[in-house]
Design a protein around this motif. Structure first.
Motif, PDB file in Angstrom:
ATOM      1  N   CYS A  15      40.147  62.463  41.941  1.00 42.49           N
ATOM      2  CA  CYS A  15      40.558  61.063  41.785  1.00 42.49           C
ATOM      3  C   CYS A  15      39.412  60.176  42.223  1.00 42.49           C
ATOM      4  CB  CYS A  15      41.823  60.769  42.588  1.00 42.49           C
ATOM      5  SG  CYS A  15      41.677  61.026  44.375  1.00 42.49           S
ATOM      6  N   ASN A  16      39.307  59.022  41.572  1.00 40.84           N
ATOM      7  CA  ASN A  16      38.177  58.136  41.840  1.00 40.84           C
ATOM      8  C   ASN A  16      38.581  56.701  42.152  1.00 40.84           C
ATOM      9  OD1 ASN A  16      35.954  60.081  41.225  1.00 40.84           O
ATOM     10  ND2 ASN A  16      36.940  60.085  39.213  1.00 40.84           N
ATOM     11  N   THR A  17      39.873  56.409  42.118  1.00 50.55           N
ATOM     12  CA  THR A  17      40.374  55.077  42.472  1.00 50.55           C
ATOM     13  C   THR A  17      41.587  55.260  43.377  1.00 50.55           C
ATOM     14  OG1 THR A  17      41.960  54.913  40.632  1.00 50.55           O
ATOM     15  CG2 THR A  17      39.679  54.203  40.203  1.00 50.55           C
ATOM     16  N   PRO A  18      41.952  54.240  44.166  1.00 52.66           N
ATOM     17  CA  PRO A  18      43.156  54.362  45.003  1.00 52.66           C
ATOM     18  C   PRO A  18      44.400  54.708  44.198  1.00 52.66           C
ATOM     19  CG  PRO A  18      41.843  52.509  45.749  1.00 52.66           C
ATOM     20  CD  PRO A  18      41.198  52.996  44.480  1.00 52.66           C
ATOM     21  N   ALA A  19      44.552  54.126  43.012  1.00 54.41           N
ATOM     22  CA  ALA A  19      45.731  54.410  42.189  1.00 54.41           C
ATOM     23  C   ALA A  19      45.745  55.876  41.753  1.00 54.41           C
ATOM     24  CB  ALA A  19      45.759  53.499  40.968  1.00 54.41           C
ATOM     25  N   GLU A  20      44.586  56.388  41.348  1.00 58.58           N
ATOM     26  CA  GLU A  20      44.499  57.793  40.940  1.00 58.58           C
ATOM     27  C   GLU A  20      44.790  58.720  42.116  1.00 58.58           C
ATOM     28  OE1 GLU A  20      41.079  57.269  37.442  1.00 58.58           O
ATOM     29  OE2 GLU A  20      40.629  58.396  39.267  1.00 58.58           O
ATOM     30  N   CYS A  21      44.301  58.364  43.295  1.00 58.16           N
ATOM     31  CA  CYS A  21      44.513  59.209  44.477  1.00 58.16           C
ATOM     32  C   CYS A  21      45.970  59.179  44.928  1.00 58.16           C
ATOM     33  CB  CYS A  21      43.582  58.778  45.602  1.00 58.16           C
ATOM     34  SG  CYS A  21      41.848  59.196  45.311  1.00 58.16           S
ATOM     35  N   THR A  22      46.620  58.028  44.797  1.00 58.88           N
ATOM     36  CA  THR A  22      48.048  57.950  45.113  1.00 58.88           C
ATOM     37  C   THR A  22      48.839  58.857  44.176  1.00 58.88           C
ATOM     38  OG1 THR A  22      47.858  55.681  45.935  1.00 58.88           O
ATOM     39  CG2 THR A  22      50.047  56.419  45.263  1.00 58.88           C
ATOM     40  N   ALA A  23      48.507  58.828  42.896  1.00 60.71           N
ATOM     41  CA  ALA A  23      49.182  59.672  41.918  1.00 60.71           C
ATOM     42  C   ALA A  23      48.921  61.150  42.211  1.00 60.71           C
ATOM     43  CB  ALA A  23      48.719  59.315  40.504  1.00 60.71           C
ATOM     44  N   LEU A  24      47.696  61.484  42.594  1.00 58.04           N
ATOM     45  CA  LEU A  24      47.366  62.873  42.924  1.00 58.04           C
ATOM     46  C   LEU A  24      48.164  63.338  44.143  1.00 58.04           C
ATOM     47  CD1 LEU A  24      43.912  64.548  42.849  1.00 58.04           C
ATOM     48  CD2 LEU A  24      45.312  64.792  44.882  1.00 58.04           C
ATOM     49  N   ALA A  25      48.284  62.469  45.143  1.00 61.68           N
ATOM     50  CA  ALA A  25      49.061  62.811  46.336  1.00 61.68           C
ATOM     51  C   ALA A  25      50.517  63.091  45.972  1.00 61.68           C
ATOM     52  CB  ALA A  25      48.969  61.685  47.368  1.00 61.68           C
ATOM     53  N   HIS A  26      51.083  62.274  45.104  1.00 64.65           N
ATOM     54  CA  HIS A  26      52.464  62.492  44.665  1.00 64.65           C
ATOM     55  C   HIS A  26      52.589  63.818  43.914  1.00 64.65           C
ATOM     56  CE1 HIS A  26      53.522  57.897  44.810  1.00 64.65           C
ATOM     57  NE2 HIS A  26      53.294  58.437  46.003  1.00 64.65           N
ATOM     58  N   LEU A  27      51.561  64.166  43.160  1.00 61.83           N
ATOM     59  CA  LEU A  27      51.564  65.436  42.432  1.00 61.83           C
ATOM     60  C   LEU A  27      51.595  66.616  43.397  1.00 61.83           C
ATOM     61  CD1 LEU A  27      51.327  66.767  39.610  1.00 61.83           C
ATOM     62  CD2 LEU A  27      48.847  66.729  39.920  1.00 61.83           C
ATOM     63  N   ILE A  28      50.829  66.522  44.483  1.00 61.82           N
ATOM     64  CA  ILE A  28      50.841  67.583  45.496  1.00 61.82           C
ATOM     65  C   ILE A  28      52.224  67.720  46.110  1.00 61.82           C
ATOM     66  CG2 ILE A  28      49.937  68.266  47.760  1.00 61.82           C
ATOM     67  CD1 ILE A  28      47.277  66.987  46.984  1.00 61.82           C
ATOM     68  N   VAL A  29      52.861  66.593  46.403  1.00 61.24           N
ATOM     69  CA  VAL A  29      54.208  66.624  46.983  1.00 61.24           C
ATOM     70  C   VAL A  29      55.185  67.301  46.034  1.00 61.24           C
ATOM     71  CG1 VAL A  29      56.153  65.214  47.734  1.00 61.24           C
ATOM     72  CG2 VAL A  29      53.837  64.605  48.449  1.00 61.24           C
ATOM     73  N   GLU A  30      55.150  66.916  44.775  1.00 65.77           N
ATOM     74  CA  GLU A  30      56.082  67.498  43.807  1.00 65.77           C
ATOM     75  C   GLU A  30      55.833  68.994  43.632  1.00 65.77           C
ATOM     76  OE1 GLU A  30      58.776  66.120  42.429  1.00 65.77           O
ATOM     77  OE2 GLU A  30      58.273  64.489  43.797  1.00 65.77           O
ATOM     78  N   LYS A  31      54.579  69.392  43.718  1.00 61.13           N
ATOM     79  CA  LYS A  31      54.239  70.808  43.557  1.00 61.13           C
ATOM     80  C   LYS A  31      54.822  71.655  44.676  1.00 61.13           C
ATOM     81  CE  LYS A  31      50.261  73.914  43.060  1.00 61.13           C
ATOM     82  NZ  LYS A  31      48.779  74.014  43.004  1.00 61.13           N
ATOM     83  N   TYR A  32      54.897  71.088  45.872  1.00 58.26           N
ATOM     84  CA  TYR A  32      55.299  71.880  47.038  1.00 58.26           C
ATOM     85  C   TYR A  32      56.624  71.439  47.658  1.00 58.26           C
ATOM     86  CZ  TYR A  32      50.808  74.174  46.933  1.00 58.26           C
ATOM     87  OH  TYR A  32      49.742  74.929  46.546  1.00 58.26           O
ATOM     88  N   ALA A  33      57.323  70.536  47.022  1.00 56.85           N
ATOM     89  CA  ALA A  33      58.542  70.003  47.618  1.00 56.85           C
ATOM     90  C   ALA A  33      59.591  71.072  47.890  1.00 56.85           C
ATOM     91  CB  ALA A  33      59.130  68.920  46.719  1.00 56.85           C
ATOM     92  N   SER A  34      59.635  72.090  47.076  1.00 59.74           N
ATOM     93  CA  SER A  34      60.627  73.147  47.264  1.00 59.74           C
ATOM     94  C   SER A  34      60.038  74.387  47.928  1.00 59.74           C
ATOM     95  CB  SER A  34      61.234  73.539  45.910  1.00 59.74           C
ATOM     96  OG  SER A  34      60.216  73.982  45.027  1.00 59.74           O
TER      97      SER A  34
END
Length: 375
Positions: A176-195
């Protein structure tokens, strides 16, 4: 290098201090004694910033160490991975590395391309001289997380984290190269490991070298958990500290701005909105524990000196208290001081405090309980 945690006014997650130093305690209801360092005084370069606990700077020196305690760094000039206690190759170990070692990079590139086309086994070999990512600005990837201790002949399998939605490059830099992209990437990590059974997947956290992107990643992870699982995001469960690479000299008291007492937000935030507490929230057990931590710094590591005579010195007696106040759906860090004399049996240390005025700088320092504070 070694790990530290980085604080900034716009990072609004709970539990931003490493809480797991003592497994016998409730990590979320305690005070912790540490220190604050001014990055400018340390001459710190923010080259490697992980938004969460990442086990990145740990560098075991022998192959007998648990490999989950560190990361492997890909060395482009050698075409190998430097792992904690091992050396690895994602396309064999042989002609490519030999060509690189003799200085023939062109031939090494040819071998590597051919290797990936024709195929070759991934190889990992125990090597006690390899230290892992802690020797390389803590930039790297996990390979053997949770697989037990040591590299053995029965466990030569080697998985290279692929480039994809999370990583760019061979050392797990955040994609990610912008705050918006990094926020989206962080959410992706959460969804990947939420369960997942273990909901803090430090082996998959990536790094950045930009402080604004770091804030976006750290806030994004917490916001993602807050939406997905509020209980996991609460101050009673969330791991909010970051892991950033700092030079080992950070432990030298000459770089301290002050010693610090951190009160976990579960302790410092009351039951009512806007209600906050200081050290008066401590019971006898917590008072005794804090006293023990201060004593360890005063008489063990000797990173502090107790008493009015050592104000302004390094090491010295200056101290600050930090708490995280919860309001408007976020946590903000407040630094303050208060008079504190523990009532627990055998307590040795207290805090002397005096508010700053236009004509008086005031003070906040550690003193022995039997001594009087200055007037």
């Amino acid at each position: 290098y070694k790990p530290a945690t980085f604080w900034r006014w716009d990072i609004n997650v709970p539990n931003q201090f490493y809480l797991l130093a003592d497994p016998t305690k409730d990590p979320y209801s305690q005070t912790l004694f540490g220190y604050v360092v001014d990055p400018a005084v340390l001459d710190w370069k923010h080259e490697t910033l992980y938004p969460a606990d990442a086990n990145a700077c740990d560098s075991p020196s022998t192959s007998k160490q648990h490999v989950a305690a560190g990361r492997c760094t890909y060395l482009e000039n050698k075409y190998i991975y430097d792992c904690p206690g091992a050396v690895a190759g994602d396309c064999g170990l042989g002609p490519t590395q030999f060509a690189a070692m003799t200085g023939n990079k062109l031939l090494a590139n040819v071998f590597e391309k051919a290797c990936h086309v024709l195929g070759a086994p991934k190889v990992i070999i125990p090597d006690p001289f390899m230290g892992g990512a802690g020797n390389h600005k803590c930039r790297g990837c996990h390979f053997y997380q949770g697989e037990g201790s040591g590299f053995t002949k029965k466990k030569m399998a080697f998985t290279v984290p692929p480039e994809g939605p999370l990583f760019q490059g061979r050392n797990c830099q955040c994609k990610c190269n912008t705050p918006a992209e990094c926020t989206a990437l962080a959410h992706l990590i959460v969804e990947k490991y939420a369960s997942a059974k273990f909901p803090n997947p430090d082996w998959d956290f990536c790094w950045t070298d930009n402080l604004n992107l770091q804030a976006a990643l750290q806030n994004g992870l917490w916001q993602g958990w807050l939406k997905r699982d509020p209980k996991q995001a609460s101050s009673s469960a969330y791991w909010g500290w970051s892991e950033v690479a700092v030079p080992k000299r950070i432990d030298e008291p000459q770089y301290y701005a002050a010693s610090m007492i951190y009160i976990t937000p579960k302790l410092s935030n009351g039951q009512k909105a806007g209600e906050v507490h200081g050290l008066e929230a401590l019971n006898d057990k917590l008072m005794a524990d804090l006293d023990k931590q201060i004593g360890a710094a005063a008489t063990g590591t000797k990173t502090i000196k107790v008493g009015a005579a050592f104000r302004g010195q390094r090491p010295g007696s200056d101290v600050v208290i930090a708490r995280q106040n919860y309001a408007e759906d976020k946590y903000s860090t407040e630094f303050f001081c208060q008079e504190y004399t523990p009532t627990s049996k055998g307590a040795k240390y207290k805090i002397c405090a005096k508010a700053k005025t236009p004509t008086d700088p005031g003070y906040c320092f550690l003193e022995y309980t039997e001594k009087d504070c200055p007037k």
